[in-house]
Scaffold this motif. Sequence first.
Motif, PDB file in Angstrom:
ATOM      1  N   GLN A  64       0.826  -1.205   0.000  1.00  0.00           N
ATOM      2  CA  GLN A  64       0.000   0.000   0.000  1.00  0.00           C
ATOM      3  C   GLN A  64       0.863   1.259   0.000  1.00  0.00           C
ATOM      4  O   GLN A  64       0.560   2.219  -0.707  1.00  0.00           O
ATOM      5  CB  GLN A  64      -0.931   0.009   1.217  1.00  0.00           C
ATOM      6  CG  GLN A  64      -2.068  -0.980   1.120  1.00  0.00           C
ATOM      7  CD  GLN A  64      -2.909  -1.026   2.389  1.00  0.00           C
ATOM      8  OE1 GLN A  64      -2.468  -0.637   3.471  1.00  0.00           O
ATOM      9  NE2 GLN A  64      -4.130  -1.532   2.250  1.00  0.00           N
ATOM     10  N   LYS A  67       2.238   1.698  -3.502  1.00  0.00           N
ATOM     11  CA  LYS A  67       1.229   2.215  -4.429  1.00  0.00           C
ATOM     12  C   LYS A  67       0.959   3.693  -4.181  1.00  0.00           C
ATOM     13  O   LYS A  67       0.802   4.469  -5.131  1.00  0.00           O
ATOM     14  CB  LYS A  67      -0.076   1.421  -4.296  1.00  0.00           C
ATOM     15  CG  LYS A  67      -0.020   0.049  -4.910  1.00  0.00           C
ATOM     16  CD  LYS A  67      -1.343  -0.667  -4.783  1.00  0.00           C
ATOM     17  CE  LYS A  67      -1.273  -2.062  -5.374  1.00  0.00           C
ATOM     18  NZ  LYS A  67      -2.555  -2.767  -5.257  1.00  0.00           N
ATOM     19  N   THR A  68       0.909   4.082  -2.930  1.00  0.00           N
ATOM     20  CA  THR A  68       0.681   5.491  -2.592  1.00  0.00           C
ATOM     21  C   THR A  68       1.822   6.350  -3.107  1.00  0.00           C
ATOM     22  O   THR A  68       1.592   7.426  -3.666  1.00  0.00           O
ATOM     23  CB  THR A  68       0.535   5.655  -1.067  1.00  0.00           C
ATOM     24  OG1 THR A  68      -0.542   4.829  -0.625  1.00  0.00           O
ATOM     25  CG2 THR A  68       0.248   7.099  -0.693  1.00  0.00           C
ATOM     26  N   LYS A  71       1.460   6.722  -6.836  1.00  0.00           N
ATOM     27  CA  LYS A  71       0.389   7.669  -7.176  1.00  0.00           C
ATOM     28  C   LYS A  71       0.852   9.109  -6.982  1.00  0.00           C
ATOM     29  O   LYS A  71       0.566   9.979  -7.818  1.00  0.00           O
ATOM     30  CB  LYS A  71      -0.856   7.416  -6.319  1.00  0.00           C
ATOM     31  CG  LYS A  71      -1.654   6.213  -6.741  1.00  0.00           C
ATOM     32  CD  LYS A  71      -2.888   6.044  -5.863  1.00  0.00           C
ATOM     33  CE  LYS A  71      -3.667   4.805  -6.238  1.00  0.00           C
ATOM     34  NZ  LYS A  71      -4.853   4.634  -5.379  1.00  0.00           N
ATOM     35  N   LEU A  72       1.564   9.363  -5.890  1.00  0.00           N
ATOM     36  CA  LEU A  72       2.062  10.718  -5.636  1.00  0.00           C
ATOM     37  C   LEU A  72       3.060  11.138  -6.710  1.00  0.00           C
ATOM     38  O   LEU A  72       3.033  12.286  -7.177  1.00  0.00           O
ATOM     39  CB  LEU A  72       2.708  10.798  -4.254  1.00  0.00           C
ATOM     40  CG  LEU A  72       1.754  10.780  -3.072  1.00  0.00           C
ATOM     41  CD1 LEU A  72       2.530  10.709  -1.761  1.00  0.00           C
ATOM     42  CD2 LEU A  72       0.863  12.009  -3.080  1.00  0.00           C
TER      43      LEU A  72
END
Length: 123
Positions: A64, A67-68, A71-72
């Motif tokens: 997680q 993935k974060t 995305k950032l």
Amino acid sequence: MPKKENSADEVEEREEDKASNNKDKKHDSGAADLEKVTDYAEEKEILSTGNELEEALIAIRNKQAQKTAEKLARERELSKVQINKEDVDVIVTELELSRERADRCLREHGGDLVAALHFLVNC
């Protein structure tokens, strides 16, 4: 004489009760031993499952976080793309989309209005 028959019957019943009590005691002690064994096995399972569960949770949290971070990084890249306000207005008026959606699509296509329109029409 009926009293003797009752007493003989009573004696038999008492002997049967004693025999069944002995069986019950043996059964109860075996059940207690069995509970000790199963309790130990269950505790062992819980401990091993707890460690595996903790490791799985750590792996999920790491995924997680990755993935974060991706995305950032993607959002930072998209925010650097230059777009024309007129292009956003064209998409909003012609395709009746929200400004946010039009802006995002234009940024994803590098500010190319034709590519963004082509994508929006075909999706």
